[in-house]
Every structure is written in C-alpha cells, then in structure tokens.
Scaffold this active site. Sequence first.
Site, PDB file in Angstrom:
ATOM      1  N   ASP A   1      -7.519  35.614   6.645  1.00  0.00           N
ATOM      2  CA  ASP A   1      -8.358  36.309   7.735  1.00  0.00           C
ATOM      3  C   ASP A   1      -7.890  37.700   7.858  1.00  0.00           C
ATOM      4  OD1 ASP A   1      -9.574  36.157  10.345  1.00  0.00           O
ATOM      5  OD2 ASP A   1      -7.870  36.051  11.228  1.00  0.00           O
ATOM      6  N   SER A   2      -8.711  38.326   8.980  1.00  0.00           N
ATOM      7  CA  SER A   2      -8.360  39.678   9.091  1.00  0.00           C
ATOM      8  C   SER A   2      -7.128  39.917   9.867  1.00  0.00           C
ATOM      9  CB  SER A   2      -9.328  40.452  10.138  1.00  0.00           C
ATOM     10  OG  SER A   2      -9.608  39.437  11.155  1.00  0.00           O
TER      11      SER A   2
ATOM     12  N   CYS B   1     -12.062  33.045   8.580  1.00  0.00           N
ATOM     13  CA  CYS B   1     -12.597  34.110   9.331  1.00  0.00           C
ATOM     14  C   CYS B   1     -13.998  34.114   9.725  1.00  0.00           C
ATOM     15  CB  CYS B   1     -12.187  35.476   8.672  1.00  0.00           C
ATOM     16  SG  CYS B   1     -12.838  36.919   9.276  1.00  0.00           S
TER      17      CYS B   1
ATOM     18  N   THR C   1     -15.856  36.254  10.818  1.00  0.00           N
ATOM     19  CA  THR C   1     -16.706  37.432  10.364  1.00  0.00           C
ATOM     20  C   THR C   1     -16.723  37.257   8.918  1.00  0.00           C
ATOM     21  OG1 THR C   1     -15.516  38.269  12.193  1.00  0.00           O
ATOM     22  CG2 THR C   1     -16.423  39.713  10.487  1.00  0.00           C
TER      23      THR C   1
ATOM     24  N   GLU D   1      -4.608  39.446  19.060  1.00  0.00           N
ATOM     25  CA  GLU D   1      -3.288  40.246  18.430  1.00  0.00           C
ATOM     26  C   GLU D   1      -2.423  40.925  19.200  1.00  0.00           C
ATOM     27  OE1 GLU D   1      -3.455  40.770  15.067  1.00  0.00           O
ATOM     28  OE2 GLU D   1      -4.747  39.348  14.534  1.00  0.00           O
TER      29      GLU D   1
ATOM     30  N   CYS E   1     -14.841  32.438  15.997  1.00  0.00           N
ATOM     31  CA  CYS E   1     -13.919  33.378  15.734  1.00  0.00           C
ATOM     32  C   CYS E   1     -12.359  32.523  15.684  1.00  0.00           C
ATOM     33  CB  CYS E   1     -13.657  34.409  16.328  1.00  0.00           C
ATOM     34  SG  CYS E   1     -12.350  35.597  15.944  1.00  0.00           S
ATOM     35  N   THR E   2     -11.707  32.563  14.312  1.00  0.00           N
ATOM     36  CA  THR E   2     -10.481  31.732  14.374  1.00  0.00           C
ATOM     37  C   THR E   2      -9.520  32.384  15.500  1.00  0.00           C
ATOM     38  OG1 THR E   2     -10.068  33.014  12.480  1.00  0.00           O
ATOM     39  CG2 THR E   2     -10.919  30.865  12.195  1.00  0.00           C
ATOM     40  N   HIS E   3      -9.683  33.471  15.980  1.00  0.00           N
ATOM     41  CA  HIS E   3      -8.647  33.851  16.944  1.00  0.00           C
ATOM     42  C   HIS E   3      -8.817  33.156  18.250  1.00  0.00           C
ATOM     43  CE1 HIS E   3      -7.878  37.255  14.188  1.00  0.00           C
ATOM     44  NE2 HIS E   3      -7.203  37.851  14.941  1.00  0.00           N
TER      45      HIS E   3
HETATM   46  N1  DGL Z   1     -10.712  35.873  12.971  1.00  0.00           N
HETATM   47  C1  DGL Z   1     -11.664  36.619  12.678  1.00  0.00           C
HETATM   48  C2  DGL Z   1     -13.111  35.936  12.798  1.00  0.00           C
HETATM   49  O1  DGL Z   1     -13.046  34.987  12.740  1.00  0.00           O
HETATM   50  C3  DGL Z   1     -11.554  37.967  13.480  1.00  0.00           C
HETATM   51  C4  DGL Z   1     -12.345  39.019  13.579  1.00  0.00           C
HETATM   52  C5  DGL Z   1     -12.191  40.196  13.526  1.00  0.00           C
HETATM   53  O2  DGL Z   1     -11.151  40.737  12.636  1.00  0.00           O
HETATM   54  O3  DGL Z   1     -12.746  41.010  14.045  1.00  0.00           O
HETATM   55  O4  DGL Z   1     -13.836  36.509  13.235  1.00  0.00           O
END
Ligand code: DGL
Length: 263
Positions: free
Chosen positions: A6-7, A69, A71, A147, A181-183
């Site tokens: 993930d990011s 992720c 995105t 975050e 979004c996984t966050h």
């Molecule tokens: N977890 C990422 C997602 O699902 C985070 C997005 C991001 O880095 O902006 O999109």
Amino acid sequence: PIGVFDSGLGGLSAVAALSSLLPGEDVVYFGDTGRVPYGTRSKAAILQYARQDVAFLKRQGVKLIIAACGTVSSVAGEVGRGCGLPFVGVVEPTAAAAAAATRSGRVGVIGTAATVRSGAYEQAIHALLPAAQVFCRPCGLFVQMVEEGFTSPRDPVVQAVCRRYLQPLVAERLDVLILGCTHFPLLREAIGEVMGPGVQLIDSGRAAAEYAAGLLRQKGLLSGREVGGTSSFFVSDRTPAFCEVADRFLGRPITEVTQVRWE
Ligand code: DGL
C-alpha cells in the site's frame, strides 16, 4: 510468503484480515510511507510507484501479490496484472461484496480523488449489477488523518471531517457504503456514526484478503500450515506514527520494521 503493499499503513487492514483467515501463511508487507499519499498524484506517478512496489515484493520471492490500495488498484491495476504472479487488487472483490450486500441497489463509494476519478468502482459494480445507482465521493483527508493517528470517533476534528465529507451521501439513502480506500476501516466507527445503522460498510482490505485466500486455495498455493505464519514489515520511510498506528490496525504490536532504500 504472500506479498501485500500500500502507499502507507492502510494495507495493514488486509494483513489483519489475512492473519485471521490464514494464520499459517507468511506475509511480507511493504508500505510506501515515504511517498504517501498516492491518491493526490497523477496517473503517471501512481504507475511508476506501483511498478516499484511490485518489483520490491517480487524480490522478496512472494507467491501472490495483493495491491491493498484502492488508488493503485483503480488507476494502475495493469501493473499488477502484468507482473507474472497471481495478483489481487481491491476493486473487483469489494464490488462483488457490495453487489451481494445491497438490497436497494443504492451503493456509495468513498476513496481517494484518484480512485473516484478513475471510475473503476462504478464500472466494477455495474458489471455485476447494471441497474445499481452508484454515488462516489473523494475523501482524501481521511488518508492523512489515519496516517497521523486521528481516528477516534470521539475526536471533534474526526467528527467534523466525517460530517463534511459524508453528509451528501446520507441524503442518497444508501444501504451499502464501500470503504474504497484501505485506510478507511480505521475510521469505521466515526463513518458509521454519520451514515447511520442502516448502511452496511464494506472494508476493501478484508474483501481483497478473502478473495486472495480463495485464489491461493484454488491454485494449490497454500503453505499447508494451520498456524505460526510470520509477518515482515518494510517501509520506505520509518515515520514516527508507523508502529503506533500499525499496532491499532493489526491489533497486535509490530516489533520490527525494516526501511527500504530505493536506488
Ligand atoms: N490506502 C490507499 C488507498 O487505498 C491510500 C491512498 C493514498 O495513498 O492516497 O487508496
């Protein structure tokens, strides 16, 4: 091992689900904490980052890759599909879970700006339920909030941002909302309070983990162990919040995190 990336921290929601579904599997996680967020970037940048993330996991000898992720899965899914290993993104499994859950056909999607702009969730939902009405909203600040550890549903800042983003969706009388979004599962409680009890929230990290577990089983790639799987964590920047927020995501402490240095 199973490779997950993930990011940043969000993909740990998929790792948490994998650990409960397949406790005997080893997992290697990469969080690109040095470059998060991805959701505000151009397609070219997201493609480049996704290629590097996938290449890193391949160097770890993984047997399957999960782009945990929203995105990357929405904008750069082709990188994963062309990587030469079994690959799972979050969009299709999550759309399938939402299509199975909705009764009214009124489905909401929240994600990053890049995810919403891509139209990937609408496309995947309409492929399964052509008559569905899909309502999408970008909620980029949620990523930064998670975050930084701002997740408590009692925090007035969290409540205010949730209300600001979600109020227009409340008016759409949804019965399912995709946390695209996984966050976002870390904000589940706060999101649920605004949306109300009649809206089922679908966790994209969990949906991807469930799909990956089925795929590994189908391909005969499971380790055969029932317990004792290990998890290794790699990041591109060791941010102060990583371990603290990661513990909350996983429900157990992370003791070791290795920093990766790009060439
Ligand atoms: N977890 C990422 C997602 O699902 C985070 C997005 C991001 O880095 O902006 O999109």
